[in-house]
Design a protein around this motif. Structure first.
Motif, PDB file in Angstrom:
ATOM      1  N   THR A 195       0.870  -1.013   0.685  1.00  0.00           N
ATOM      2  CA  THR A 195      -0.045  -0.110  -0.046  1.00  0.00           C
ATOM      3  C   THR A 195       0.834   1.199  -0.127  1.00  0.00           C
ATOM      4  N   ALA A 196       0.176   2.347  -0.643  1.00  0.00           N
ATOM      5  CA  ALA A 196       1.315   3.844  -0.571  1.00  0.00           C
ATOM      6  C   ALA A 196       0.742   3.928   0.820  1.00  0.00           C
ATOM      7  N   PRO A 197       2.365   4.385   1.007  1.00  0.00           N
ATOM      8  CA  PRO A 197       2.849   5.598   2.351  1.00  0.00           C
ATOM      9  C   PRO A 197       1.520   7.124   2.939  1.00  0.00           C
ATOM     10  N   GLN A 198       1.131   6.143   4.076  1.00  0.00           N
ATOM     11  CA  GLN A 198       0.002   8.266   4.458  1.00  0.00           C
ATOM     12  C   GLN A 198       0.975   8.824   4.539  1.00  0.00           C
ATOM     13  N   LYS A 199       1.874   8.524   5.012  1.00  0.00           N
ATOM     14  CA  LYS A 199       3.047  10.453   4.894  1.00  0.00           C
ATOM     15  C   LYS A 199       3.922  10.163   4.195  1.00  0.00           C
ATOM     16  N   GLY A 200       4.070  11.422   3.851  1.00  0.00           N
ATOM     17  CA  GLY A 200       4.986  11.667   2.246  1.00  0.00           C
ATOM     18  C   GLY A 200       6.537  11.447   3.433  1.00  0.00           C
ATOM     19  N   GLU A 201       7.421  11.282   2.226  1.00  0.00           N
ATOM     20  CA  GLU A 201       8.636  10.400   2.378  1.00  0.00           C
ATOM     21  C   GLU A 201       9.707  11.406   1.768  1.00  0.00           C
ATOM     22  N   SER A 202      10.830  11.587   2.467  1.00  0.00           N
ATOM     23  CA  SER A 202      11.789  12.112   2.041  1.00  0.00           C
ATOM     24  C   SER A 202      12.595  12.012   0.647  1.00  0.00           C
ATOM     25  N   TRP A 203      13.045  12.681  -0.190  1.00  0.00           N
ATOM     26  CA  TRP A 203      13.509  12.572  -1.448  1.00  0.00           C
ATOM     27  C   TRP A 203      14.524  11.345  -1.825  1.00  0.00           C
ATOM     28  N   LYS A 204      15.072  11.177  -0.405  1.00  0.00           N
ATOM     29  CA  LYS A 204      16.522  10.488   0.081  1.00  0.00           C
ATOM     30  C   LYS A 204      16.127   9.064  -0.154  1.00  0.00           C
ATOM     31  N   HIS A 205      14.739   8.595   0.562  1.00  0.00           N
ATOM     32  CA  HIS A 205      14.473   7.377   0.336  1.00  0.00           C
ATOM     33  C   HIS A 205      14.146   7.348  -0.894  1.00  0.00           C
ATOM     34  N   ILE A 206      13.284   7.749  -1.872  1.00  0.00           N
ATOM     35  CA  ILE A 206      13.335   7.165  -3.239  1.00  0.00           C
ATOM     36  C   ILE A 206      14.806   6.852  -3.743  1.00  0.00           C
ATOM     37  N   MET A 207      15.431   7.072  -3.653  1.00  0.00           N
ATOM     38  CA  MET A 207      17.121   7.885  -4.458  1.00  0.00           C
ATOM     39  C   MET A 207      17.756   6.069  -3.809  1.00  0.00           C
ATOM     40  N   GLU A 208      17.293   6.095  -3.053  1.00  0.00           N
ATOM     41  CA  GLU A 208      17.873   4.935  -1.911  1.00  0.00           C
ATOM     42  C   GLU A 208      17.043   3.256  -3.013  1.00  0.00           C
ATOM     43  N   ASP A 209      15.578   3.527  -3.229  1.00  0.00           N
ATOM     44  CA  ASP A 209      15.198   2.609  -3.716  1.00  0.00           C
ATOM     45  C   ASP A 209      15.514   2.108  -5.232  1.00  0.00           C
ATOM     46  N   ILE A 210      15.667   3.565  -5.992  1.00  0.00           N
ATOM     47  CA  ILE A 210      16.330   3.663  -7.891  1.00  0.00           C
ATOM     48  C   ILE A 210      17.524   2.139  -7.636  1.00  0.00           C
ATOM     49  N   ASN A 211      18.403   2.926  -7.006  1.00  0.00           N
ATOM     50  CA  ASN A 211      20.068   1.664  -6.495  1.00  0.00           C
ATOM     51  C   ASN A 211      19.620   0.692  -6.127  1.00  0.00           C
ATOM     52  N   THR A 212      19.094   0.342  -5.197  1.00  0.00           N
ATOM     53  CA  THR A 212      18.569  -1.489  -4.173  1.00  0.00           C
ATOM     54  C   THR A 212      17.214  -1.632  -5.533  1.00  0.00           C
ATOM     55  N   SER A 213      16.778  -0.848  -5.496  1.00  0.00           N
ATOM     56  CA  SER A 213      15.414  -1.891  -6.162  1.00  0.00           C
ATOM     57  C   SER A 213      15.240  -1.583  -7.824  1.00  0.00           C
ATOM     58  N   ILE A 214      15.504  -0.794  -8.335  1.00  0.00           N
ATOM     59  CA  ILE A 214      14.624  -0.703 -10.051  1.00  0.00           C
ATOM     60  C   ILE A 214      16.128  -0.468 -10.575  1.00  0.00           C
ATOM     61  N   VAL A 215      17.254  -0.352 -10.508  1.00  0.00           N
ATOM     62  CA  VAL A 215      18.401  -0.400 -11.403  1.00  0.00           C
ATOM     63  C   VAL A 215      18.557  -2.097 -11.421  1.00  0.00           C
ATOM     64  N   PRO A 216      18.891  -2.652 -10.878  1.00  0.00           N
ATOM     65  CA  PRO A 216      19.187  -3.996 -10.666  1.00  0.00           C
ATOM     66  C   PRO A 216      17.954  -4.676 -11.410  1.00  0.00           C
ATOM     67  N   GLY A 217      16.711  -4.295 -11.510  1.00  0.00           N
ATOM     68  CA  GLY A 217      15.375  -4.694 -12.739  1.00  0.00           C
ATOM     69  C   GLY A 217      15.709  -4.531 -13.803  1.00  0.00           C
ATOM     70  N   LEU A 218      16.218  -3.885 -14.298  1.00  0.00           N
ATOM     71  CA  LEU A 218      16.708  -2.669 -15.442  1.00  0.00           C
ATOM     72  C   LEU A 218      17.061  -3.487 -16.723  1.00  0.00           C
ATOM     73  N   THR A 219      16.732  -3.698 -18.065  1.00  0.00           N
ATOM     74  CA  THR A 219      17.711  -4.096 -18.574  1.00  0.00           C
ATOM     75  C   THR A 219      18.498  -2.347 -19.644  1.00  0.00           C
ATOM     76  N   GLN A 220      19.307  -2.976 -19.876  1.00  0.00           N
ATOM     77  CA  GLN A 220      19.746  -1.808 -20.097  1.00  0.00           C
ATOM     78  C   GLN A 220      19.823  -1.115 -21.887  1.00  0.00           C
ATOM     79  N   TRP A 221      19.075  -0.390 -21.468  1.00  0.00           N
ATOM     80  CA  TRP A 221      18.942  -0.870 -23.324  1.00  0.00           C
ATOM     81  C   TRP A 221      19.986   0.600 -23.978  1.00  0.00           C
ATOM     82  N   HIS A 222      21.001   0.922 -23.298  1.00  0.00           N
ATOM     83  CA  HIS A 222      22.059   1.544 -23.646  1.00  0.00           C
ATOM     84  C   HIS A 222      23.094   1.608 -23.962  1.00  0.00           C
TER      85      HIS A 222
END
Ligand SMILES: *Cc1c(COP(=O)(O)O)cnc(C)c1O
Length: 475
Positions: free
Chosen positions: A45-72
């Motif tokens: 479920t979505a967060p009830q309270k807004g989070e810091s952008w820094k948490h999002i950046m962490e997730d980008i590195n730990t969860s998004i990048v590892p699941g990317l096909t590197q199109w470039h």
């Protein structure tokens, strides 16, 4: 988020993007994740309270990048190139920052006028005839669409409408429904699957015709199909021809098809999604032979032309016919500015996508684009010579940045090699079935690719071939 946080987040994001691009060579081109990996990592479920952008950046590195096909990645040789460049990324940022959309001129004059101007620049870069320009004296013009698929659909719908009007005017007793069910359109078996899909969406039967030995749809095949269909009472309305098929980058014979379309008053739409970019170089303009018969011409600037998606350029010889099909008849206010691009598309509004094109064209210059195209084509030629120097393989087709080749051994061996390559995740190539043969399909895609990268990819294919052959001999 206040403006100070916005600037911090933006700075960190630009750093991330620059590092991502510059280090892409080091990332495995294919991810090592299982289906559903992300749903296990992220909350339900979505967060009830807004989070810091820094948490999002962490997730980008730990969860998004590892699941990317590197199109470039320079080791990405699947599908086709997808547009990306620094000027286009900034263009996307401006587009989002300004956040304007346009329908008519009044809704945002700069959005409309820049699109009108850069579409003319682009038409001239590709060497399209004057008739297609927004600034021509005649009814031609160009507009940015979302996708090649959507452009094909638009072409087909206008062709359908034009044929309906023509048949009705010579047979005033006929009902629309009687005519519509009989309409038929043609494309080749090698055309992109989106062409067949456009037939489904437009409710026009789309016939897939066989190609010649080079993968090209020829006039004689179309002629025969039309003859049979007319005998059966059908009404041919449109041809979707490919300049650069998705599989082998084959070119349909526009001149032969065009003569027939003209005689039959059928709409001729050109899908040059990938290969259109090559027209930036005068040495490939011969591909436009027969353009005098073309009603609509499309290519994806978001493929090989360095513009981030979405940005698909579509030109018409006669936009009055498009307005006839799409413009609501109850619009009475006098236009303040011509052309009226808003009537040449399916959505109500357009985003400010012209910015991306404008940035890319100004920062690269026409010469920069040409250099990019010629670099890719020369690398494709180099790759071809590497394949040819290995007698285990045979090159079947080679056009622009696309090389299809086969192993002289059985297809089961090819399958094994492809599986091994996929498991190792060092390069990304795809199989392609062409004229009943299983081929390796290799495409030059990344804007970062060098001759060393191409040789590295070839070594992977060659060494995996040796491995598989060795294990088979031992077995
Ligand atoms: C990629 C491709 C398409 C589809 O492009 P979209 O912009 O994703 O719709 C259509 N036709 C050809 C020839 C293509 O290569």
């Amino acid at each position: 988020m206040d403006v100070a946080q916005f600037k911090e987040f933006a700075d960190a994001s630009l750093d991330f993007i620059a590092d991502y691009c510059e280090n892409i060579r080091q990332l495995p081109v294919l991810p090592n994740v299982e289906p559903g990996y992300l749903s296990r990592e992220f909350p339900q479920t979505a967060p009830q309270k807004g989070e810091s952008w820094k948490h999002i950046m962490e997730d980008i590195n730990t969860s998004i990048v590892p699941g990317l096909t590197q199109w470039h990645s320079p080791y990405f040789h699947a599908f086709f190139p997808t547009g990306q460049s620094y000027p286009a990324i900034i263009g996307e940022l401006f587009m989002a920052g300004i956040g304007a959309v346009a329908s008519n001129w009044e809704s945002s004059p700069a959005v409309v006028e820049l699109e009108v101007r850069v579409m003319d620049w682009l038409a001239k870069i590709l060497g399209l005839p004057e008739e297609f320009l927004n600034s021509s004296d005649g009814p031609g013009g160009g507009v940015i669409q979302t996708a090649a698929s959507e452009s094909t659909l638009v072409g087909l719908l206008v062709g359908k409408h034009r044929k309906l009007q023509e048949v009705k005017s010579s047979n005033p007793n006929l009902q629309d429904c009687g005519i519509l069910g009989k309409l038929v359109a043609y494309t080749s078996k090698e055309s992109n699957s989106s062409v067949e899909k456009s037939g489904i969406i437009a409710s026009v039967k789309m016939k897939l015709l066989p190609t010649d030995a080079d993968g090209s749809l020829r006039g004689s095949v179309l002629e025969e199909a039309i003859r049979k269909d007319k005998e059966d009472g059908l009404i041919p309305c449109c041809v979707v021809a490919s300049l650069g098929t998705t599989g082998t980058c084959a070119f349909d014979n526009i001149e032969e098809l065009g003569k027939i379309c003209q005689r039959e008053n059928m709409w001729l739409h050109i899908d040059a999604a990938y290969a259109g970019t090559a027209l930036s170089c005068p040495e490939y303009r011969y591909l436009l032979n027969g353009i005098e018969y073309v009603d609509s011409f499309n290519f994806n600037a978001h493929k090989w032309f360095l513009v981030n998606g979405d940005c698909s350029a579509l030109w018409f010889r006669n936009t009055k016919q498009v307005e006839d099909a799409f413009k609501l008849k109850n619009i009475v206010d006098l236009p303040q500015f011509l052309p009226e691009l808003e009537h040449w598309q399916i959505p109500d509004h357009r985003r400010f996508r012209a910015l991306k094109l404008w940035f890319v064209i100004r920062i690269y210059g026409v010469q920069g684009i040409q250099k990019h195209v010629r670099h890719h084509i020369s690398l494709a030629k180099h790759f071809r010579s590497l394949v040819e120097s290995d007698l285990r393989f045979e090159v079947i087709t080679s056009n622009l940045g696309v090389i299809c080749f086969k192993l002289r051994q059985s297809e089961a061996v090819t399958q094994r090699i492809l599986e091994n390559i996929a498991k190792r995740r060092k390069i990304y190539i795809m199989p392609y079935y062409y004229k009943k043969q299983l081929l390796f399909r290799f495409v030059i895609c990344s804007r970062f690719i060098t001759v060393e990268d191409v040789e590295c990819s070839w070594r992977e294919i060659s060494s995996q071939t040796s491995e598989v052959l060795k294990t088979l001999e031992e077995a």
